[in-house]
Design an enzyme around this catalytic site. Sequence first.
Site, PDB file in Angstrom:
ATOM      1  N   TYR A  41       0.848  -1.201   0.000  1.00  0.00           N
ATOM      2  CA  TYR A  41       0.000   0.000   0.000  1.00  0.00           C
ATOM      3  C   TYR A  41       0.879   1.245   0.000  1.00  0.00           C
ATOM      4  O   TYR A  41       1.926   1.299   0.632  1.00  0.00           O
ATOM      5  CB  TYR A  41      -0.994   0.014   1.166  1.00  0.00           C
ATOM      6  CG  TYR A  41      -0.449  -0.351   2.526  1.00  0.00           C
ATOM      7  CD1 TYR A  41      -0.031   0.635   3.420  1.00  0.00           C
ATOM      8  CD2 TYR A  41      -0.378  -1.680   2.915  1.00  0.00           C
ATOM      9  CE1 TYR A  41       0.454   0.303   4.662  1.00  0.00           C
ATOM     10  CE2 TYR A  41       0.118  -2.024   4.180  1.00  0.00           C
ATOM     11  CZ  TYR A  41       0.524  -1.021   5.041  1.00  0.00           C
ATOM     12  OH  TYR A  41       0.997  -1.354   6.285  1.00  0.00           O
ATOM     13  N   LYS A  55       4.157   2.751   1.796  1.00  0.00           N
ATOM     14  CA  LYS A  55       3.891   2.884   3.230  1.00  0.00           C
ATOM     15  C   LYS A  55       4.012   1.549   3.973  1.00  0.00           C
ATOM     16  O   LYS A  55       4.217   1.521   5.183  1.00  0.00           O
ATOM     17  CB  LYS A  55       2.485   3.459   3.466  1.00  0.00           C
ATOM     18  CG  LYS A  55       2.246   4.801   2.800  1.00  0.00           C
ATOM     19  CD  LYS A  55       3.216   5.860   3.285  1.00  0.00           C
ATOM     20  CE  LYS A  55       2.936   6.294   4.706  1.00  0.00           C
ATOM     21  NZ  LYS A  55       3.803   7.413   5.127  1.00  0.00           N
ATOM     22  N   HIS A 124     -12.042 -13.776  13.829  1.00  0.00           N
ATOM     23  CA  HIS A 124     -12.865 -12.812  14.560  1.00  0.00           C
ATOM     24  C   HIS A 124     -13.671 -11.990  13.556  1.00  0.00           C
ATOM     25  O   HIS A 124     -13.085 -11.260  12.745  1.00  0.00           O
ATOM     26  CB  HIS A 124     -11.989 -11.881  15.402  1.00  0.00           C
ATOM     27  CG  HIS A 124     -11.305 -12.564  16.543  1.00  0.00           C
ATOM     28  ND1 HIS A 124     -11.959 -12.885  17.702  1.00  0.00           N
ATOM     29  CD2 HIS A 124     -10.029 -13.008  16.687  1.00  0.00           C
ATOM     30  CE1 HIS A 124     -11.118 -13.486  18.531  1.00  0.00           C
ATOM     31  NE2 HIS A 124      -9.948 -13.581  17.934  1.00  0.00           N
ATOM     32  N   CYS A 135     -16.313  -8.868  19.058  1.00  0.00           N
ATOM     33  CA  CYS A 135     -17.234  -9.987  18.825  1.00  0.00           C
ATOM     34  C   CYS A 135     -17.351 -10.888  20.043  1.00  0.00           C
ATOM     35  O   CYS A 135     -18.442 -11.330  20.409  1.00  0.00           O
ATOM     36  CB  CYS A 135     -16.789 -10.802  17.610  1.00  0.00           C
ATOM     37  SG  CYS A 135     -15.009 -11.106  17.533  1.00  0.00           S
ATOM     38  N   GLN A 392      10.387 -42.084  37.905  1.00  0.00           N
ATOM     39  CA  GLN A 392       9.317 -43.052  37.742  1.00  0.00           C
ATOM     40  C   GLN A 392       9.855 -44.444  37.381  1.00  0.00           C
ATOM     41  O   GLN A 392       9.321 -45.465  37.797  1.00  0.00           O
ATOM     42  CB  GLN A 392       8.367 -42.565  36.636  1.00  0.00           C
ATOM     43  CG  GLN A 392       7.247 -43.534  36.274  1.00  0.00           C
ATOM     44  CD  GLN A 392       6.239 -43.687  37.405  1.00  0.00           C
ATOM     45  OE1 GLN A 392       5.990 -42.749  38.162  1.00  0.00           O
ATOM     46  NE2 GLN A 392       5.662 -44.878  37.530  1.00  0.00           N
ATOM     47  N   VAL A 396      18.457 -42.295  38.439  1.00  0.00           N
ATOM     48  CA  VAL A 396      19.078 -41.517  37.367  1.00  0.00           C
ATOM     49  C   VAL A 396      20.458 -41.079  37.859  1.00  0.00           C
ATOM     50  O   VAL A 396      20.582 -40.531  38.964  1.00  0.00           O
ATOM     51  CB  VAL A 396      18.244 -40.278  36.990  1.00  0.00           C
ATOM     52  CG1 VAL A 396      18.887 -39.535  35.815  1.00  0.00           C
ATOM     53  CG2 VAL A 396      16.813 -40.682  36.653  1.00  0.00           C
ATOM     54  N   ASP A 501       2.724 -35.976  30.169  1.00  0.00           N
ATOM     55  CA  ASP A 501       3.101 -35.746  31.576  1.00  0.00           C
ATOM     56  C   ASP A 501       3.915 -34.460  31.687  1.00  0.00           C
ATOM     57  O   ASP A 501       4.943 -34.422  32.376  1.00  0.00           O
ATOM     58  CB  ASP A 501       3.891 -36.946  32.098  1.00  0.00           C
ATOM     59  CG  ASP A 501       3.926 -37.003  33.634  1.00  0.00           C
ATOM     60  OD1 ASP A 501       3.243 -36.173  34.277  1.00  0.00           O
ATOM     61  OD2 ASP A 501       4.630 -37.867  34.186  1.00  0.00           O
ATOM     62  N   LEU A 522       7.100 -40.908  27.560  1.00  0.00           N
ATOM     63  CA  LEU A 522       7.488 -42.078  28.350  1.00  0.00           C
ATOM     64  C   LEU A 522       6.338 -42.651  29.173  1.00  0.00           C
ATOM     65  O   LEU A 522       6.336 -43.839  29.494  1.00  0.00           O
ATOM     66  CB  LEU A 522       8.655 -41.746  29.279  1.00  0.00           C
ATOM     67  CG  LEU A 522      10.034 -41.581  28.636  1.00  0.00           C
ATOM     68  CD1 LEU A 522      11.101 -41.470  29.712  1.00  0.00           C
ATOM     69  CD2 LEU A 522      10.355 -42.743  27.706  1.00  0.00           C
TER      70      LEU A 522
END
Length: 638
Positions: A41, A55, A124, A135, A392, A396, A501, A522
């Site tokens: 434009y 512009k 919208h 709206c 779980q 580790v 999870d 997992l």
Amino acid sequence: MNMPDNILEEIFIKRSQQKKKTSPLNFKERLFVLTQDKISYYDYDVDKGKRKGLKGYVDTEKIKCVAIVLPDDNTPPERLYPFQIVYDEGPLYIFAKSDQVRKQWIRELKNVVQSNKDLMQKFHPRFWEDGMWKCCKQEDKKAMGCRVMESKNGGFLNRDNKSISRKPLPPTPEEEKLSRPLPPQPPVSSGFSVGMTVIAEYEYTPMASHDLELRKDEEYTLLDINDPNWFRARDKYGNEGYIPSNYIAQALNGLEKYDWYCKNINRSQAENLLKTENKDGGFLVRDSGKFTGKYTVSVFTKVGGETVGNCRHYNICVTAQDQFYLAENHNFSTIPELIIYHQHNAAGLVSRLKHIVSNRTEHAPSTAGLGYGGWEIDPRQLTFIRELGNGQFGVVKYGKWQGRHDVAIKMVKEGSMSEDDFIEEAKVMMKLCHENLVQLYGVCTKQRPIYIVTEYLANGCLLNYLRDGLQNPTGIMLLEMCKDISEGMTYLEANQYIHRDLAARNCLVDTNGTIKVTDFGLSRYVLDDEYLSSAGSKFPVRWSPPEVLLYCKFSSKSDIWAFGVLMWEVYTMGRMPYERWNNTEIVEKISTGQRLYRPQMANERVYSIMMSCWHERADERPTFQELVVIIKDLLFNM
């Protein structure tokens, strides 16, 4: 002058996108020109009938929606026929002189953009005005639309001329156990092609016999890119082998070779780096937190000789002629030229750019596996150093692979996991590679217990980090944590992978503060009846939406709900959600519409993001891709 590739050209009234309040001054006549690539434009001299300066414009490939807008009551006659073009920055409102002209432009625009990615399915129908959608009264500009695009009413069509429809929800866990289909392979990284010259951003020492060594800043030629994470390449000496795809960049970009360019660093990390260096005029260039392909200059300053400095952030802007600038009237053809100029001239900045601050010495990103093609790891190459915790599936431990690579090793206790199913999927999970996901390196399956070997993150679990390790958190820091997680989850969502999870306990923190999601998928392999039942204390009831609590229906939208709860954990510094309720009370109260309260550290806009994740109807919750856009926009304006 009318260019040959112009599809349409028309004078319309355009409403300003920048003003927070609307007034008659915000509506101006512009000459709009539609081509296959852009809708532009221009300023227009009505008296002389001449086009003046450009512009603005929107690339047609970025358009997500084209639709009519319902006019307000008492609308002036010249603004009775509005329509909207929605793209990343929001809606562009245009007013046609007649309904016939409006229909013609909507029809032609839809023809141009029909093959675009991420076309919206809801929009919208009324204006965004005075901080609210008229709206549906939502106060978030990035909120999902409230009306479904209908094919008979101008909905988008794909190449086969079929209406775009929603994806069905994935199967329930019971249906899934019958077939356990593996998720699709991640797509090959776009932007790279066979024969392309690339530059190494990091050093890479071969970990497998068919790998190729990478030397930082040297060029390589790509020979094969069929695997998204490992490309076959040739170096300048004629040696060939596989290289990690996240260690290279296109040589054409040019910024990677400059020490001041800090790739994949956010605002908080940039500020920490600059403050640690503590030099007036210290600076770096980073990727914009909001727009892909845009850049920000972060500068540290000690104004007036103060001992405690602060940081300023300047977005590198681009003119209509593709020139770069930080200060108006100082335009440059390239970003390096811009930096060189401001190293000698402040020219509107708080300081000239005096000292380069770099994170280029930091460790390289994780690779998808320890070398190309290998997923089975020899346990004799693992050294166990110390215990990190008990999860779980078992203990580790932190350790080393081949005595030099930091790894985390999950020692899976027998009877806790459906091992055969997991081992089959591990081959696919290794190919999931993203800077906000904890990388799976491989598994040890030749003995019992089996080991799961992953990337090691020194700052540990996000939940403990929030409770004990985070000092003086700022609103930006907390929101950037949420952005990191949403980026990782967007990648999983795009690859049709459900976490199941998602919670602060299942995210880890890197040394530089980056958050990475772990243990995705997992929970499918848990063999604990108490865990699988919503009546059991181990089931993640506090992170589960109504459809999971009532029907065990998991989807990416149940992950969205959990992400909202995770945000709440972040903004309460690790408090337990619904801490005064037991599991039965949680199910009852969630089902009747009760939700977590707004944390003190979360403003209304942040809380509105959480609330959008907690819609009772799954299809009314945003996607992770939409959440990333909303969070980036909020960060950009903080």
